[in-house]
Design an enzyme around this catalytic site. Structure first.
Site, mmCIF file in Angstrom:
data_model
loop_
_atom_site.group_PDB
_atom_site.id
_atom_site.type_symbol
_atom_site.label_atom_id
_atom_site.label_comp_id
_atom_site.label_asym_id
_atom_site.label_seq_id
_atom_site.Cartn_x
_atom_site.Cartn_y
_atom_site.Cartn_z
ATOM 1 N N ASP A 1 0.853 -1.191 0.000
ATOM 2 C CA ASP A 1 0.000 0.000 0.000
ATOM 3 C C ASP A 1 0.891 1.245 0.000
ATOM 4 O O ASP A 1 1.344 1.690 -1.045
ATOM 5 C CB ASP A 1 -0.932 -0.067 1.208
ATOM 6 C CG ASP A 1 -1.882 1.112 1.305
ATOM 7 O OD1 ASP A 1 -2.101 1.782 0.288
ATOM 8 O OD2 ASP A 1 -2.418 1.364 2.406
ATOM 9 N N LYS B 1 -1.350 -2.017 -4.555
ATOM 10 C CA LYS B 1 -2.293 -0.924 -4.824
ATOM 11 C C LYS B 1 -1.676 0.045 -5.814
ATOM 12 O O LYS B 1 -0.533 0.458 -5.669
ATOM 13 C CB LYS B 1 -2.634 -0.181 -3.530
ATOM 14 C CG LYS B 1 -3.765 -0.817 -2.773
ATOM 15 C CD LYS B 1 -4.294 0.083 -1.680
ATOM 16 C CE LYS B 1 -5.255 -0.724 -0.809
ATOM 17 N NZ LYS B 1 -5.648 -0.009 0.410
HETATM 18 P P1 5GP Z 1 1.815 -0.381 3.808
HETATM 19 O O1 5GP Z 1 2.819 -0.453 4.918
HETATM 20 O O2 5GP Z 1 2.376 -0.735 2.436
HETATM 21 O O3 5GP Z 1 1.066 0.915 3.803
HETATM 22 O O4 5GP Z 1 0.665 -1.372 4.129
HETATM 23 C C1 5GP Z 1 0.866 -2.656 4.316
HETATM 24 C C2 5GP Z 1 -0.078 -3.211 5.340
HETATM 25 O O5 5GP Z 1 -1.246 -2.408 5.525
HETATM 26 C C3 5GP Z 1 -0.527 -4.535 4.856
HETATM 27 O O6 5GP Z 1 0.293 -5.546 5.384
HETATM 28 C C4 5GP Z 1 -1.934 -4.624 5.344
HETATM 29 O O7 5GP Z 1 -1.940 -5.245 6.598
HETATM 30 C C5 5GP Z 1 -2.399 -3.219 5.514
HETATM 31 N N1 5GP Z 1 -3.271 -2.784 4.386
HETATM 32 C C6 5GP Z 1 -2.967 -1.927 3.385
HETATM 33 N N2 5GP Z 1 -3.990 -1.785 2.534
HETATM 34 C C7 5GP Z 1 -4.971 -2.571 2.998
HETATM 35 C C8 5GP Z 1 -6.312 -2.881 2.542
HETATM 36 O O8 5GP Z 1 -6.834 -2.411 1.523
HETATM 37 N N3 5GP Z 1 -7.024 -3.751 3.306
HETATM 38 C C9 5GP Z 1 -6.526 -4.315 4.440
HETATM 39 N N4 5GP Z 1 -7.322 -5.147 5.094
HETATM 40 N N5 5GP Z 1 -5.279 -4.068 4.894
HETATM 41 C C10 5GP Z 1 -4.521 -3.209 4.176
#
Ligand code: 5GP
Ligand code: MG
Length: 195
Positions: A118, A146
């Site tokens: 994300d 994403k």
């Molecule tokens: P990042 O650190 O890349 O922002 O996000 C990673 C973590 O955020 C993922 O391991 C996940 O747990 C959570 N996350 C990010 N986007 C989503 C989403 O659309 N749905 C859910 N359930 N978790 C998300």
């Protein structure tokens, strides 16, 4: 298809499926794509003596189980408990390591698994940590990427699907701890998120 599959659970009293607005990626589509990703991973790591997999809990749990059973390598599995969401639908901006001890990755070739890329914070913080601990090489693999501008410049080496910038659940991904057991990736009904 499992009992919890697409048709099986809809309309049943208490079924998780009733909270889903739409199915984004169906179970069968995920399964086919995992075959392709597994084949690439096998090809890329087959000359390594062993592969150390590190999965980020709890989101990568379902993905890990389904993917690794398709990869015929001598691999070892370690899990890391990392939190970044704290119950909502937006990343908190912090990545917390929840384990007391870290896996011994010194000199190892690592395949790091997560559910979704994300903002990029989790993969970049955890990759950096594994490098700090002496990993020889860290490659990253996610179920979902994403399509958005990331806070940390990181892309996954293996990604099964690209999705739009919306909050999804299922196949390991949760909302407030629930919906991880959905066999597909879907979007929750608005009322569920608001309630
Ligand atoms: P990042 O650190 O890349 O922002 O996000 C990673 C973590 O955020 C993922 O391991 C996940 O747990 C959570 N996350 C990010 N986007 C989503 C989403 O659309 N749905 C859910 N359930 N978790 C998300
Ligand atoms: Mg998570």
């Amino acid at each position: 298809m499992s009992f919890l599959g697409l048709i099986g659970g809809i309309g049943l009293v208490g079924s998780v499926h009733n909270d889903i607005e739409k199915v984004l990626i169906a179970e069968e589509v995920i399964e086919k794509r995992l075959d392709a990703i597994a084949e690439r991973i096998y090809g890329d790591f087959k000359d390594e003596p062993t592969l150390q997999v590190v999965a980020i809990l709890k989101g990568a749990l379902v993905f890990m189980a389904d993917l690794l059973r398709r990869v015929p390598l001598k691999l070892e599995i370690e899990c890391l408990n990392v939190a970044s969401y704290h119950g909502g639908t937006e990343s908190s901006g912090r990545v917390d390591f929840l384990d007391r001890t870290m896996p011994d990755v010194k000199g190892r070739s690592i395949l790091l698994l997560d559910d979704i890329l994300d903002t990029g914070r989790t993969l970049s913080v955890v990759s950096a940590k594994l490098q700090d601990l002496g990993a020889r090489e860290v490659r990253t693999c996610v179920l979902l990427t994403k399509d958005k501008k990331r806070i940390e410049e990181v892309e996954a080496d293996y990604s099964a699907f690209e999705i739009g910038d919306e909050f999804v659940v299922g196949y390991g991904l949760d909302f407030d701890g629930k919906y991880r057991n959905l066999p597909y990736v879907g979007v929750l009904r608005k009322e569920v998120i608001e309630s």
